[in-house]
Design an enzyme around this catalytic site. Structure first.
Site, PDB file in Angstrom:
ATOM      1  N   LYS A  43       0.857  -0.920   0.106  1.00 59.23           N
ATOM      2  CA  LYS A  43       0.163   0.234  -0.121  1.00 59.23           C
ATOM      3  C   LYS A  43       1.148   1.171   0.306  1.00 59.23           C
ATOM      4  O   LYS A  43       2.046   1.442   1.663  1.00 59.23           O
ATOM      5  CB  LYS A  43      -0.958  -0.456   1.415  1.00 59.23           C
ATOM      6  CG  LYS A  43      -1.622   1.476   1.031  1.00 59.23           C
ATOM      7  CD  LYS A  43      -1.685   2.160   1.836  1.00 59.23           C
ATOM      8  CE  LYS A  43      -2.700   3.295   1.579  1.00 59.23           C
ATOM      9  NZ  LYS A  43      -2.464   4.256   2.178  1.00 59.23           N
ATOM     10  N   SER A  87       2.647   5.944  11.861  1.00 62.80           N
ATOM     11  CA  SER A  87       1.267   6.552  13.536  1.00 62.80           C
ATOM     12  C   SER A  87       1.247   5.847  14.639  1.00 62.80           C
ATOM     13  O   SER A  87       0.497   4.079  13.632  1.00 62.80           O
ATOM     14  CB  SER A  87       0.710   7.573  13.027  1.00 62.80           C
ATOM     15  OG  SER A  87      -0.391   6.826  12.070  1.00 62.80           O
ATOM     16  N   GLY A 119      -3.201   5.429  13.155  1.00 64.38           N
ATOM     17  CA  GLY A 119      -2.885   4.432  11.815  1.00 64.38           C
ATOM     18  C   GLY A 119      -2.315   3.197  11.927  1.00 64.38           C
ATOM     19  O   GLY A 119      -3.512   1.573  11.662  1.00 64.38           O
ATOM     20  N   GLY A 120      -1.289   2.555  11.911  1.00 64.21           N
ATOM     21  CA  GLY A 120      -0.805   1.355  13.203  1.00 64.21           C
ATOM     22  C   GLY A 120      -2.027   0.671  13.632  1.00 64.21           C
ATOM     23  O   GLY A 120      -2.356  -1.196  13.498  1.00 64.21           O
ATOM     24  N   GLU A 150       5.291  -1.282  13.029  1.00 62.56           N
ATOM     25  CA  GLU A 150       6.304   0.175  13.893  1.00 62.56           C
ATOM     26  C   GLU A 150       5.834   1.311  14.152  1.00 62.56           C
ATOM     27  O   GLU A 150       5.417   2.152  13.027  1.00 62.56           O
ATOM     28  CB  GLU A 150       7.974  -0.314  13.611  1.00 62.56           C
ATOM     29  CG  GLU A 150       8.489   0.622  14.079  1.00 62.56           C
ATOM     30  CD  GLU A 150       9.326   2.163  13.298  1.00 62.56           C
ATOM     31  OE1 GLU A 150       8.670   2.840  13.788  1.00 62.56           O
ATOM     32  OE2 GLU A 150       9.808   1.938  12.178  1.00 62.56           O
ATOM     33  N   CYS A 182      11.930   8.125  12.927  1.00 65.82           N
ATOM     34  CA  CYS A 182      10.961   7.187  13.815  1.00 65.82           C
ATOM     35  C   CYS A 182      12.168   7.078  15.223  1.00 65.82           C
ATOM     36  O   CYS A 182      11.702   6.753  16.397  1.00 65.82           O
ATOM     37  CB  CYS A 182      10.520   6.597  13.897  1.00 65.82           C
ATOM     38  SG  CYS A 182      11.574   4.689  12.722  1.00 65.82           S
ATOM     39  N   GLU A 229       4.946  10.618  20.916  1.00 67.74           N
ATOM     40  CA  GLU A 229       6.082  11.598  19.796  1.00 67.74           C
ATOM     41  C   GLU A 229       5.023  12.896  19.264  1.00 67.74           C
ATOM     42  O   GLU A 229       4.151  12.954  18.770  1.00 67.74           O
ATOM     43  CB  GLU A 229       5.764  10.028  19.133  1.00 67.74           C
ATOM     44  CG  GLU A 229       6.841  10.346  17.526  1.00 67.74           C
ATOM     45  CD  GLU A 229       6.985   9.527  16.732  1.00 67.74           C
ATOM     46  OE1 GLU A 229       6.551   8.608  17.120  1.00 67.74           O
ATOM     47  OE2 GLU A 229       8.129   9.636  15.275  1.00 67.74           O
TER      48      GLU A 229
END
Lengths: 517, 517
Positions: free
Chosen positions: B169, B225, B228-229, B248, B285, B379
């Site tokens: 994606k 993020s 989203g993750g 991650e 990250c 973060e």
């Protein structure tokens, strides 16, 4: 706030359905919390690999020394019988000792050292990696293995080997055994100078749910049903901080008998199948639950042998009466599907027993209406198997394509097919087909009997397991670890596992290559 | 049913915020399905390890040969600059080649053979185990690495090395680059005789959700993020057949500076921190996002050096304007908390740039009201870091106890603390404290720069990653495999990986011991 009276936990005799004694009470949320906190507090003590190995060996010694009492307790509340339980106890202590040996060797630490390389672009720093324990592990005991997959079983042994304290949720089918062996494990901890919190025990359904949700629980191991395991898996995934959930849920364990195999060994295969599917009253997670038998006279001979052997098998006691009811209902629902026959009718035996049996259906019927026969592709716990009569490779492949994931798949091949000398290359073709469906493939044997060995894999595509890990064999330890890498860390601060001079004599990979022993 | 017009996918110049060109359209559910089916159909071709290694090496060659165009395309839509992108391309091709080398060696197959032992009770069968590919992998590309963590990145390279086709994606920040490099990967497939379906590419948010839910997708890799993750992780776990989701997500990457380290190296640490937190406009990250600096004159000197270096750092362009807005808002919200100061104010630079900066707060203020300052422990993507001034070991430990999981943790120690000769044993104590919080521990260096090396671990406790696996280094390949054991399988039918004579020359463990090379 009103506190409800503590719910009693009874030990029940499955041979009579009667309560034997009250063993404990169900753990409240506060008690679960206390057990998890005690486990969490025991982590530093378990960080010492020597202490872990000593604990595992001492636990095995105490189980051996108390064997007669343990077997008596387990038989009284599971009806598995002293023979089977003697074997299970030996398996359990073997697992504990094998885990101790694995701790001594330390291969699971997966030590890797890459020395700094300033000539690279960008320059590579010094990197040293090993695996560290995740933290307290929740272990959900299995009904059908009161020892080997319960309080002192494979999940507990592998978690302790990894350095993770455990809190076990006892199975309601053997609470007295659970208390007895948990006390032995705690005595082993005391004998080896470890806090007793390294092994906690809680009873009760709600306690099990509290446990998987507890913020200090770092991972979970489960052996049981699809329904119960999935609910706990979902709870583990829905946590604010999700945790690994290694669940072994359910498996059909398909068997494929080729026409040539039936021609060669019809009677042997029929008798072997009968022994495997009725072993332990059909209460193994690797029981063959779906068998593809060829149509025609050789397949008929196989069923004749199966019929004779199953008919000769006595009714047996299941682990509890809820399972007995589920078995009777499950068999009835399957037998009631159109076209299903029961050459030996499984179901209720006496008031407290069940009789083994098997069902048959032409594979073509199932393939014509897979949704209508979906129930036949679900595990039915107990001494029953479903035989689908097939017309050859096409039908076999079509049925396999409908199957969910499995712990095992078994092929019964002819000598020529096994040697790969048949023109169709059927053995290799079938092996590839069932490899896609299972974690262990058995050829010309039976799936019951799961050897505790380094090369073992007890797991498989969902719903067999919820992860890609095994719950049997030394690699089960890897489930309870996570890697950590140290970059440019001064030698004096490094854990001994990662020091240049290898003071612990660990196997390791250095600069990308295995280091000679 | 009315089909909506296909949604266009634009390449956007972050230096101006203007659309550059329409690259593609968002994939419909049918198009996602077609990509997954093509990947699924490519599995047998990828089963050949020699072909996989050739594919990975050919992909690296084509990326090298097309480097100028790839870098130009990536720079135009990410503004990361040719210097950084040249390095990233080298990292990407190095990863592809390192994965090819790992395929050749085959250690990740984890071959184990246990010979039959009829003398055991029960007798042990012959067991042979290796790891096989899981199936098609969904790869979610990262915004901040258009190459190394995107279409031809570590997830793709490791999945292909494992034998798993991928459907990527694309990230909306670099669709043109994604199309360009996906075409190169497909050309590499064609050049090595593999079907192009080994690498699929889809665009669009909805396509990403379809992808993780597709029944034929066997696992997923994600870099992005927390929000989203986590949504995709939840979708993976909620499937009828859950799949491994290696995400991650996010990391604060705490840094602890001791008083003695500040006394020895205040200016060096201040300058090093400035360089690390502003590298790549703070879009890594592993950017250090929370720094514990001692109170007092040595800490003040450190901040003076940090102030000077950050003030000298130019404003930069973030990957897209949504990120720019999020950065400006995130900094404003943090700076507005009581007691927070901004020695160098981060935030909007020009119309399209952001200026780096940092915030400070006494650690005691945060410890008095952790909930009130919870935002400081999240973060904030971009060139900002939060400095907490601490009063010594107690305050440091208390702050660390509030932190979520991290990819990295960094210690700045004095020479004596590094040598373990200080009376407090502070280095070892801090190392243990931060090991509990992170997957990689850096001493007297900086976390930015993640070496691609066998001992690397890029992962950490949630939310750093959703699994215990790494997404960088050769062990990343293990994510896409599952073990399968063969019991008593005739030699002629065994996969060559498991044959007694070891025709492929694989490293293996036989009867529990590593076999000499």
């Amino acid at each position: 706030m009103v506190t409800a009276a503590a719910a009693p936990v009874w030990s029940v005799d499955p041979r009579t359905g009667k309560r034997r004694e009250q063993v404990a009470v169900e753990a409240t949320a506060a008690e679960v919390d206390a057990a998890v906190r005690a486990a969490h507090a025991a982590r530093p003590a378990l960080a010492d690999r020597t202490a872990r190995a000593a604990l595992l060996r001492r636990a095995a010694e105490l189980l051996d020394a108390t064997g007669a009492r343990v077997i008596e307790a387990a038989d009284a509340e599971t009806a598995l019988g002293p023979g089977r339980l003697t074997g299970e106890l030996a398996r359990t202590t073997y697992q504990l000792r094998a885990c101790a040996d694995a701790v001594d060797e330390g291969a699971f630490l997966d030590v890797r050292i890459d020395h700094a390389d300033p000539s690279l672009t960008p320059p590579r720093p010094d990197l040293r990696r090993h695996r560290i324990p995740l933290g307290p592990v929740a272990v959900y005991a299995a009904s059908n293995f009161p020892l080997a997959f319960s309080v002192p079983g494979g999940d507990t042994a592998s978690a302790l080997a990894a350095g993770c304290p455990v809190v076990v949720k006892a199975h309601p089918d053997h609470p007295a055994t659970s208390e007895l062996v948990a006390a032995l494990l705690r005595r082993a901890a005391a004998d080896t100078g470890l806090p007793e919190g390294v092994v906690g025990l809680v009873h009760g359904f709600d306690a099990g749910v509290e446990l998987v949700r507890h913020p200090l629980i770092a991972a979970a191991g489960f052996t049981g049903s699809v329904r119960g395991g999935r609910a706990l898996f979902d709870a583990a995934a829905a946590r604010p901080h999700p945790i690994p959930f290694h669940g072994e849920l359910g498996s059909l364990n398909p068997v494929v008998v080729t026409e040539a195999a039936a021609a060669e060994r019809a009677a042997e295969i029929g008798a072997g199948l009968a022994a495997s599917m009725t072993l332990g009253v059909g209460q193994f997670c690797v029981k063959p639950g779906l068998v593809l038998v060829p149509e025609g006279p050789d397949g008929d001979r196989l069923l004749t042998a199966l019929t004779a052997a199953v008919s000769d098998t006595e009714a047996g006691v299941l682990l509890d009466h809820r399972m007995r009811d589920a078995f009777v209902d499950g068999v009835r629902a399957r037998a009631g599907l159109p076209g299903v026959e029961a050459p030996v009718t499984p179901g209720a035996g006496g008031d407290h027993t069940v009789a083994p049996g098997f069902l048959t259906l032409p594979a073509a019927r199932l393939l014509d209406d897979p949704d209508g026969y979906a129930l036949l592709l679900e595990e039915c716990f107990g001494p029953v198997t479903v035989v689908l009569r097939h017309s050859g490779d096409g039908a076999v492949g079509a049925v396999l394509a409908h199957l969910p994931g499995n712990l095992t798949a078994t092929l019964q091949l002819s000598a020529e097919e096994g040697a790969g000398t048949d023109p169709a290359g059927r053995g290799a073709h079938l092996l590839a087909e069932v490899t896609a469906l299972a974690g262990r493939v058995v050829v010309n044997g039976w799936p019951t009997g799961v050897a505790v060995a380094p090369a073992q894999h007890h797991g498989g595509p969902y719903p067999a397991t919820t992860s890609t890990a095994t719950s049997v064999g030394a690699t089960a330890i890897e489930r309870w670890l996570r890697p950590v890498a140290y970059q440019d860390t001064p030698p004096a601060l490094l854990p001994p596992e990662l020091r240049e001079e290898n003071p612990l004599g660990l196997p390791r990979r250095v600069d990308g290559r295995p280091e000679p022993a």
